[in-house]
Write a protein that holds these residues in place. Sequence first.
Motif, mmCIF file in Angstrom:
data_model
loop_
_atom_site.group_PDB
_atom_site.id
_atom_site.type_symbol
_atom_site.label_atom_id
_atom_site.label_comp_id
_atom_site.label_asym_id
_atom_site.label_seq_id
_atom_site.Cartn_x
_atom_site.Cartn_y
_atom_site.Cartn_z
ATOM 1 N N GLU A 1 0.720 -1.265 0.018
ATOM 2 C CA GLU A 1 -0.001 -0.033 0.059
ATOM 3 C C GLU A 1 0.807 1.174 0.008
ATOM 4 O O GLU A 1 0.401 2.499 -0.057
ATOM 5 C CB GLU A 1 -0.930 -0.001 1.220
ATOM 6 C CG GLU A 1 -2.123 -1.014 1.177
ATOM 7 C CD GLU A 1 -3.020 -0.941 2.419
ATOM 8 O OE1 GLU A 1 -3.540 0.029 2.815
ATOM 9 O OE2 GLU A 1 -2.904 -1.824 3.319
ATOM 10 N N GLY B 1 -1.026 3.966 -2.085
ATOM 11 C CA GLY B 1 -2.225 3.591 -2.852
ATOM 12 C C GLY B 1 -3.209 2.359 -2.107
ATOM 13 O O GLY B 1 -2.308 2.100 -1.315
ATOM 14 N N PHE C 1 -1.677 -0.751 -6.214
ATOM 15 C CA PHE C 1 -1.278 0.277 -6.808
ATOM 16 C C PHE C 1 -0.013 0.108 -7.620
ATOM 17 O O PHE C 1 -0.079 0.784 -8.715
ATOM 18 C CB PHE C 1 -1.721 1.723 -6.091
ATOM 19 C CG PHE C 1 -0.368 2.012 -5.514
ATOM 20 C CD1 PHE C 1 0.656 3.198 -5.561
ATOM 21 C CD2 PHE C 1 0.079 1.204 -4.161
ATOM 22 C CE1 PHE C 1 1.630 3.355 -5.043
ATOM 23 C CE2 PHE C 1 1.194 1.646 -3.378
ATOM 24 C CZ PHE C 1 2.141 2.780 -3.850
ATOM 25 N N TYR D 1 3.573 2.465 -11.597
ATOM 26 C CA TYR D 1 2.678 3.132 -10.523
ATOM 27 C C TYR D 1 2.168 4.496 -11.127
ATOM 28 O O TYR D 1 2.522 5.160 -11.836
ATOM 29 C CB TYR D 1 3.468 3.122 -9.161
ATOM 30 C CG TYR D 1 4.509 4.442 -9.032
ATOM 31 C CD1 TYR D 1 4.006 5.581 -8.947
ATOM 32 C CD2 TYR D 1 5.631 4.134 -9.425
ATOM 33 C CE1 TYR D 1 4.967 6.651 -8.706
ATOM 34 C CE2 TYR D 1 6.679 5.209 -9.417
ATOM 35 C CZ TYR D 1 6.438 6.298 -9.195
ATOM 36 O OH TYR D 1 7.239 7.462 -9.242
ATOM 37 N N TYR E 1 -0.754 10.529 -8.743
ATOM 38 C CA TYR E 1 -1.948 11.088 -8.448
ATOM 39 C C TYR E 1 -1.946 12.666 -8.494
ATOM 40 O O TYR E 1 -0.629 13.253 -8.448
ATOM 41 C CB TYR E 1 -2.589 10.754 -7.209
ATOM 42 C CG TYR E 1 -2.707 9.313 -6.878
ATOM 43 C CD1 TYR E 1 -3.340 8.401 -7.955
ATOM 44 C CD2 TYR E 1 -2.406 8.582 -5.723
ATOM 45 C CE1 TYR E 1 -3.483 7.178 -7.962
ATOM 46 C CE2 TYR E 1 -2.636 7.101 -5.570
ATOM 47 C CZ TYR E 1 -2.955 6.403 -6.813
ATOM 48 O OH TYR E 1 -3.157 5.187 -6.682
ATOM 49 N N ASP F 1 -9.554 3.137 -11.156
ATOM 50 C CA ASP F 1 -9.977 3.288 -9.680
ATOM 51 C C ASP F 1 -11.017 4.215 -9.501
ATOM 52 O O ASP F 1 -11.338 5.330 -10.165
ATOM 53 C CB ASP F 1 -8.927 3.956 -8.879
ATOM 54 C CG ASP F 1 -8.688 3.828 -7.410
ATOM 55 O OD1 ASP F 1 -9.892 4.085 -6.871
ATOM 56 O OD2 ASP F 1 -8.007 3.341 -6.779
ATOM 57 N N ARG G 1 -7.931 9.151 -6.940
ATOM 58 C CA ARG G 1 -6.974 8.280 -7.104
ATOM 59 C C ARG G 1 -6.789 7.980 -8.736
ATOM 60 O O ARG G 1 -6.505 6.760 -9.117
ATOM 61 C CB ARG G 1 -7.386 7.091 -6.480
ATOM 62 C CG ARG G 1 -6.917 7.000 -4.999
ATOM 63 C CD ARG G 1 -6.681 5.787 -4.172
ATOM 64 N NE ARG G 1 -7.696 4.843 -4.613
ATOM 65 C CZ ARG G 1 -8.721 4.312 -3.809
ATOM 66 N NH1 ARG G 1 -8.652 4.931 -2.439
ATOM 67 N NH2 ARG G 1 -9.528 3.449 -3.966
#
Length: 268
Positions: free
Chosen positions: A52, A72, A76, A87, A90, A146, A151
């Motif tokens: 995460e 994430g 992610f 990845y 954002y 997502d 996100r």
Amino acid sequence: MTAADCRVRSGSDGERELQERMGTTARADKFYDEQVLDRLNTRMRDFVARQEMCFLATSDRNGECDSTFRAGPPGFLQVLDDRTLVYPEYRGNGVLASLGNIEENPHVGLLMIDFLKDRIGLHVNGWARIVSDEEMRRARPELPVDPVPGRRAQLWVEITVEEAYIHCAKHIPHLQKASAEQRQRQAWGADGFKRKGGDFFGAAADAPGRPPYQPRRRKRDVPSWTQAGELTRAAVWQRSVQRLQAAVVRRAPSAEEGGEGSFRGWFC
């Protein structure tokens, strides 16, 4: 000439010099031989897929470094194959420090640590490139979208794996994840001052009384990858070839064991 005679040792010149001075050369070579891979094996891919968060290290054309945090939901970090992971980037503070460094210098380092269950870490070093969301989804339509607006990827970073190796467990603290009731709702993509942490360290409050920030940077004659001449690129390529040769030598069976399939001596 034996394979040991023609071996190109892993790591930087600085590493090797310090290992010799500190008497750790044999220990370091054992670590490289046993733990450092040039790809993600099955266990590594499974580990990446459930993370995460990770820590990202970059530097600009002059070698000025930056480290940052990326997070994430599990997955992610997407492993595309054993040599490639991506990845999403954002919406953030608009500085784009890490991406700016990657534009100048594609070398990156990722550190993923599992504080909760296995208490182990994984280093991934490699070459990065920035990819638009449109381009990434054309190439990889299977990537999930997502549902949380904050996100949604604005850009992607694609990393070609050059090194992957374990981070020792002995100093990693064992943490416990807070319950949903204990933690605040994560403000993905939020621009609200308080939601982003406010002026926690008091820097903004002190701003009127101090002169404008002036970076103290040493000038180095190190061109960016995009601006480098052929000689610079050739040197980087040659080092990559040497690392590949060393990896083949380390992993190949001996002449007695391998018979016609032995790779030893190819690069002497």
